[in-house]
Design a protein around this motif. Structure first.
Motif, mmCIF file in Angstrom:
data_model
loop_
_atom_site.group_PDB
_atom_site.id
_atom_site.type_symbol
_atom_site.label_atom_id
_atom_site.label_comp_id
_atom_site.label_asym_id
_atom_site.label_seq_id
_atom_site.Cartn_x
_atom_site.Cartn_y
_atom_site.Cartn_z
ATOM 1 N N GLU A 14 0.844 -1.192 0.000
ATOM 2 C CA GLU A 14 0.000 0.000 0.000
ATOM 3 C C GLU A 14 0.876 1.237 0.000
ATOM 4 O O GLU A 14 1.932 1.260 0.628
ATOM 5 C CB GLU A 14 -0.912 0.007 1.232
ATOM 6 C CG GLU A 14 -1.923 -1.113 1.218
ATOM 7 C CD GLU A 14 -2.751 -1.186 2.482
ATOM 8 O OE1 GLU A 14 -2.547 -0.328 3.359
ATOM 9 O OE2 GLU A 14 -3.574 -2.091 2.570
ATOM 10 N N GLN A 15 0.388 2.261 -0.689
ATOM 11 C CA GLN A 15 1.161 3.489 -0.790
ATOM 12 C C GLN A 15 0.205 4.669 -0.863
ATOM 13 O O GLN A 15 -0.616 4.754 -1.762
ATOM 14 C CB GLN A 15 2.040 3.443 -2.041
ATOM 15 C CG GLN A 15 3.115 4.497 -2.058
ATOM 16 C CD GLN A 15 3.941 4.446 -3.317
ATOM 17 O OE1 GLN A 15 3.403 4.338 -4.416
ATOM 18 N NE2 GLN A 15 5.254 4.524 -3.178
ATOM 19 N N GLY A 16 0.302 5.552 0.102
ATOM 20 C CA GLY A 16 -0.498 6.763 0.069
ATOM 21 C C GLY A 16 0.304 7.908 -0.526
ATOM 22 O O GLY A 16 1.465 7.726 -0.889
ATOM 23 N N ARG A 41 4.319 8.180 -1.212
ATOM 24 C CA ARG A 41 4.839 8.294 -2.569
ATOM 25 C C ARG A 41 5.864 9.426 -2.636
ATOM 26 O O ARG A 41 6.888 9.314 -3.271
ATOM 27 C CB ARG A 41 3.692 8.538 -3.548
ATOM 28 C CG ARG A 41 4.075 8.261 -4.978
ATOM 29 C CD ARG A 41 2.903 7.811 -5.826
ATOM 30 N NE ARG A 41 1.676 8.526 -5.561
ATOM 31 C CZ ARG A 41 0.588 7.949 -5.058
ATOM 32 N NH1 ARG A 41 0.592 6.671 -4.761
ATOM 33 N NH2 ARG A 41 -0.491 8.650 -4.856
ATOM 34 N N ILE A 55 4.428 2.129 -8.417
ATOM 35 C CA ILE A 55 4.278 1.018 -7.477
ATOM 36 C C ILE A 55 4.187 -0.317 -8.205
ATOM 37 O O ILE A 55 4.358 -1.376 -7.639
ATOM 38 C CB ILE A 55 3.021 1.276 -6.612
ATOM 39 C CG1 ILE A 55 3.002 0.349 -5.402
ATOM 40 C CG2 ILE A 55 1.767 1.097 -7.412
ATOM 41 C CD1 ILE A 55 1.820 0.592 -4.493
ATOM 42 N N ILE A 70 -4.789 7.613 -5.583
ATOM 43 C CA ILE A 70 -4.054 8.354 -4.566
ATOM 44 C C ILE A 70 -3.532 7.388 -3.511
ATOM 45 O O ILE A 70 -2.356 7.388 -3.195
ATOM 46 C CB ILE A 70 -4.953 9.431 -3.944
ATOM 47 C CG1 ILE A 70 -5.267 10.472 -5.025
ATOM 48 C CG2 ILE A 70 -4.256 10.083 -2.769
ATOM 49 C CD1 ILE A 70 -6.217 11.534 -4.586
ATOM 50 N N PHE A 71 -4.415 6.564 -2.988
ATOM 51 C CA PHE A 71 -3.981 5.501 -2.085
ATOM 52 C C PHE A 71 -3.932 4.221 -2.902
ATOM 53 O O PHE A 71 -4.964 3.627 -3.183
ATOM 54 C CB PHE A 71 -4.927 5.381 -0.900
ATOM 55 C CG PHE A 71 -4.854 6.550 0.026
ATOM 56 C CD1 PHE A 71 -3.923 6.572 1.059
ATOM 57 C CD2 PHE A 71 -5.674 7.648 -0.153
ATOM 58 C CE1 PHE A 71 -3.833 7.662 1.894
ATOM 59 C CE2 PHE A 71 -5.588 8.743 0.677
ATOM 60 C CZ PHE A 71 -4.665 8.761 1.706
ATOM 61 N N GLN A 72 -2.733 3.862 -3.289
ATOM 62 C CA GLN A 72 -2.612 2.692 -4.154
ATOM 63 C C GLN A 72 -2.402 1.448 -3.332
ATOM 64 O O GLN A 72 -1.833 1.490 -2.256
ATOM 65 C CB GLN A 72 -1.420 2.879 -5.099
ATOM 66 C CG GLN A 72 -1.592 4.070 -5.988
ATOM 67 C CD GLN A 72 -0.405 4.246 -6.900
ATOM 68 O OE1 GLN A 72 0.559 3.501 -6.836
ATOM 69 N NE2 GLN A 72 -0.474 5.258 -7.746
ATOM 70 N N ARG A 73 -2.853 0.349 -3.909
ATOM 71 C CA ARG A 73 -2.765 -0.908 -3.171
ATOM 72 C C ARG A 73 -2.669 -2.040 -4.172
ATOM 73 O O ARG A 73 -3.453 -2.120 -5.110
ATOM 74 C CB ARG A 73 -4.014 -1.028 -2.316
ATOM 75 C CG ARG A 73 -4.285 -2.334 -1.680
ATOM 76 C CD ARG A 73 -5.662 -2.200 -1.044
ATOM 77 N NE ARG A 73 -6.208 -3.480 -0.724
ATOM 78 C CZ ARG A 73 -6.188 -3.997 0.498
ATOM 79 N NH1 ARG A 73 -5.651 -3.342 1.482
ATOM 80 N NH2 ARG A 73 -6.711 -5.164 0.726
ATOM 81 N N THR A 74 -1.672 -2.865 -4.005
ATOM 82 C CA THR A 74 -1.525 -4.040 -4.848
ATOM 83 C C THR A 74 -1.539 -5.263 -3.953
ATOM 84 O O THR A 74 -0.882 -5.258 -2.920
ATOM 85 C CB THR A 74 -0.203 -3.998 -5.629
ATOM 86 O OG1 THR A 74 -0.148 -2.786 -6.360
ATOM 87 C CG2 THR A 74 -0.100 -5.161 -6.586
#
Lengths: 651, 171
Positions: free
Chosen positions: A430-432, A436, B6, B101-105
């Motif tokens: 997860e990356q907000g 980032r 990401i 904006i809030f990425q999730r893999t």
């Protein structure tokens, strides 16, 4: 009253197997103890008696009671007694009927429970799906010598099968039978009834003084002090002593928390047995839990701030059958060690994770428990993120061994989560937006519900990504290697194991075989020869699993060793060389000294090839005998160069 | 589809049906109008004089304004959100990604899947798409692939079940 209850071993045991539900439908059905409904419903009974009885009692002795009948006007004594007797008979009849309609049966592969009077329920659970078995004795049941048996499968929470209540001995015998069958042990054909309880070796005992001390130093005390400070401040500022009354509910809550900690931590004992980890505890209500090998999905080690002075830790675990209940009972069940020294923690770790997958387990876990910054293979949050976590950035990190992932976090409340690779359910990265901006990411490991929720926070994005891929590959590899669900049953057909080929050439797939591969950290692995110099610790090899315990180990039962002797039968089946049993993983490191976690599983492997059809010739002692071998508690040994430098851990 | 930093390298994401964007836009329109109507109630009451003084006029105007801005922002983000949904079938596991904006893999091993859900709502049915959801023994695994064409959803479900069977693992 007669007891028409059959003891589980006395009745014709349904060893015949599961030819079909009808085949064994009439044999082996048993009932729980006849007074069970009373023990279960005693609170309701007491409440009814209290409310009914109080009026009557007050009527007898109250002012102006003389000469007045306790009964309402116009009601004779005879009808009143008749009604009372009728009600009692009705309740007793209902109890008896519900008891009569609840039957259970344990066959070779299943446990079945039929219950219900109007709405019938028939439940069946596979024995090899057992995640844990508890024997619970609430206080009243203890008085009667009864116990409840809980059979847990992976449905997160509610027990699949609850047998309440049985005589304690019967419950124990039933547990032994269930565990033996779940383990895949074939009963001795001549004496199918003789299934004894597996022996156990006590490894950790928590003294009552430590339970008291840990309760006093727990987070609850901190909360109490903080609450007191707030209340006093408010009282002084607003000059209203009334505020102090708000302290009463706080005190009640805190008292409850203290009581829960004391009563569940009291008399805590952990033991190892061929059936898995066994823990017992309880002050008024007692509980004996058995968690078979490979059922612990994730392990969490926590140190509240005040425990640091004493060097104490708490160990909790995610077990699929226990779920994530927030109740006191649920929390206590998921606790593998309520309070223990570092040595105790390492002992529990060695039981749950017999192969740590590294040459320096003691140093690694010490770094995980209390360390910060890199070292021992830990990768921490990069320096550029220090403003996002000014206190924790040097501690937050992870380390990978060939068998498990260690996640370290927390400065005040120090935490370490340990997740065996083959238990990882799924992963997410997860990356907000802030992450980032700083090129960071979080990695979340999904495990079954429970107190441990493993998460790598604020890791460098590319590192996290590498870990994500590597972990997926390692988990897949570990799953392929992992042993059967029935922990004492050999692999039915020896699947040729792909040696160590990294799948798909993924970045860190090699981590599945080499210990402690972490990016950007120099290898800390010792040459194996050096490690082997450590006393007499022999390198374990899977087929001859009965490695003698090293010299400096604690007292090892002589009888156990003798009993273990015949456990290495002549190699008789072609399956042996490739049979990989869960405990004798290829990467078994020299750092685990007796090397054989519960010695039975590897030893059991070569005995039979295809036990399902029962046609395979026995080439050694039957599995029931192996199950009776006193287990040797595995321990991590510190690696030689650092042996002196490692503090004892006891305080 | 646009690559995000990401994303793993050397991986081709399958993207969801463009019809899913229409479903989302429709849903967004309906939802936004409802919220806007609700947030206009104080303003209308104030302007018609039913309420005489309580919400100051600027506040009565600001409420629908804020709702409008939020709705527009969500609307602007919608196409990118839909474009950001992707999945990839690998040998041992399924990758699912979400988020702008809030990425999730997320990676879900086939052997870990307990069951697969395919759900179709009324709007989705009208457009011939469906939502596929994977469940593992962990409650935290909320791997959801919305906006799959119905036949692709059925194919994926069968494929996942078959692969899960082949790589079956205990817990």
């Amino acid at each position: 009253m007669t007891h028409p209850q059959h003891p589980p071993s006395g009745a014709p045991q349904p060893v015949a197997g599961d030819a079909g539900p009808q085949a064994g439908a009439d044999q082996g059905w048993l009932r729980v103890h006849v007074i069970s409904p009373l023990v279960r419903g005693w609170i309701a009974l007491v409440a009814v008696l209290y409310f009914v009885g109080r009026d009557w009692f007050e009527g007898l002795f109250g002012p102006g009671a003389d000469g007045r009948s306790p009964l309402p006007e116009g009601v004779g004594v005879l009808p009143a007694v008749g009604i009372l007797v009728g009600v009692v008979l009705l309740v007793a009849g209902a109890f008896l009927l519900s008891w009569y309609c609840t039957r259970y049966q344990i066959t070779r592969d299943h446990v079945r429970v039929h219950s219900g009077i109007v709405f019938r329920q028939q439940r069946q659970a596979r024995l090899d799906r057992v995640q844990a078995i508890d024997i619970v004795q609430p206080f009243l049941a203890r008085v009667f010598g009864l116990a409840e048996l809980k059979f847990e499968v992976a449905d997160a929470g509610e027990s699949a099968v609850r047998l309440a209540f049985l005589k304690l001995d019967d419950a124990r015998r039933l547990r032994a039978i269930i565990l033996a069958r779940a383990a895949g042990v074939e009963p001795d054909p001549e004496h199918p009834e003789e299934i004894l309880e597996a022996p156990e070796r006590e490894v950790v005992v928590v003294p009552p003084g430590r339970v008291l001390g840990s309760t006093a130093l727990s987070g609850t005390s901190i909360a109490l002090v903080v609450a007191a400070a707030v209340v006093v401040t408010l009282g002084v500022v607003f000059e209203t002593p009334i505020v102090a009354t708000s302290f009463i509910p706080i005190l009640i809550g805190v008292g409850g928390a203290y009581w829960a900690a004391l009563s569940t931590g009291y008399n805590f004992r952990a033991a190892t047995s061929p059936d898995g980890l066994r823990i017992r505890y309880g002050l008024l209500d007692t509980r004996a839990q058995t968690v078979p090998p490979g059922r612990v999905q994730a392990l969490g080690i926590v140190q509240p701030p005040l425990w640091r002075f004493k060097g104490w830790y708490r160990v909790t675990a995610n077990v699929a059958g226990y779920g994530a209940s927030a109740s006191n009972e649920g929390q206590a069940r998921a606790t593998l060690l309520p309070v223990g020294t570092r040595d105790d923690v390492l002992q529990i770790l060695a039981l749950v994770l017999p192969d740590p997958g590294t040459d320096r387990p003691v140093e690694l876990f010490a770094a995980g428990l209390a360390g910060r910054d890199g070292g021992e293979g830990f990768v921490t949050t990069p320096r550029r993120a220090r403003w996002l976590a000014p206190l924790a950035w040097r501690r937050t990190g992870f380390a990978v061994t060939s068998t498990a992932l260690l996640l370290r976090s927390g400065v005040l409340w120090r935490r370490l989560a340990v997740v065996p690779h083959e238990r990882t359910q799924s992963l997410a990265i997860e990356q907000g937006p802030v992450d980032r901006r700083f090129r960071l990411a979080d990695l979340v490991l999904h495990t079954t519900p429970g107190p441990v929720s493993p998460r790598v926070t604020l890791a460098d994005a590319s590192t996290a990504w590498e870990l994500f891929h590597g972990q997926a590959a390692r988990a897949a590899e570990a799953r392929r290697r992992s042993g059967p669900e029935q922990w004492m049953r050999p692999l039915p057909v020896a699947v040729p194991q792909p040696p160590t080929a990294p799948p798909d050439g993924l970045p860190t797939a090699g981590g599945a075989v080499t210990p402690a591969v972490t990016p950007a950290v120099p290898a800390v692995a010792l040459p194996p020869e050096e490690a082997l110099l450590d006393a007499a610790a022999p390198r374990p090899s899977p087929p001859t699993a009965q490695a003698a315990p090293s010299a400096e180990e604690g007292p090892v039962d002589e009888a156990a060793r003798h009993a273990a002797q015949p456990a290495v039968p002549p190699v008789a089946s072609a399956a042996v060389p490739t049979a990989v049993s869960p405990a004798a993983a290829p990467a078994a490191s020299p750092a685990v000294s007796p090397a054989v976690p519960p010695p039975a599983p590897p030893a059991a492997s070569p005995t039979e090839e295809a036990p399902i059809d029962g046609a395979a010739p026995h080439s050694g002692p039957p599995a029931p005998v192996l199950r009776q071998v006193m287990p040797v508690a595995p321990r991590y040994t510190p690696s030689p160069p650092n042996t002196e430098g490692v503090p004892d851990g006891r305080h | 589809m646009r690559r995000e930093p990401i994303d793993p390298s050397g991986l081709e994401w399958s993207r969801v049906s463009p019809k899913y964007l229409r479903v989302r836009v429709l849903g967004w329109l309906i939802g936004s109008l409802l919220w806007l109507a609700l947030s206009c109630v104080p303003l209308v009451l104030r302007l018609t004089g039913v309420w005489d003084s309580f919400p100051p006029l600027w506040l009565a105007w600001a409420l629908p304004g804020a709702v409008l801005i939020a709705a527009v922002w969500r609307g602007v983000l919608l196409p990118r959100q839909v474009a950001a949904i992707g999945y990839a079938e690998r040998d041992d596991d399924l990758l699912v990604r979400h988020g702008v904006i809030f990425q999730r893999t997320m990676v879900v091993p086939y052997g870990r899947m307990q069951y697969v859900d395919v759900a179709v709502g009324p709007l989705e049915r009208a457009f011939g798409i469906c939502t596929l959801k994977l469940h593992t023994a962990s409650a935290a695994t909320n791997a959801e692939i919305p906006g799959l064409p119905t036949d692709e959803g059925a194919r994926l479900r069968e494929q996942l079940s078959a692969r899960g069977q082949a790589r079956l693992a205990g817990l």
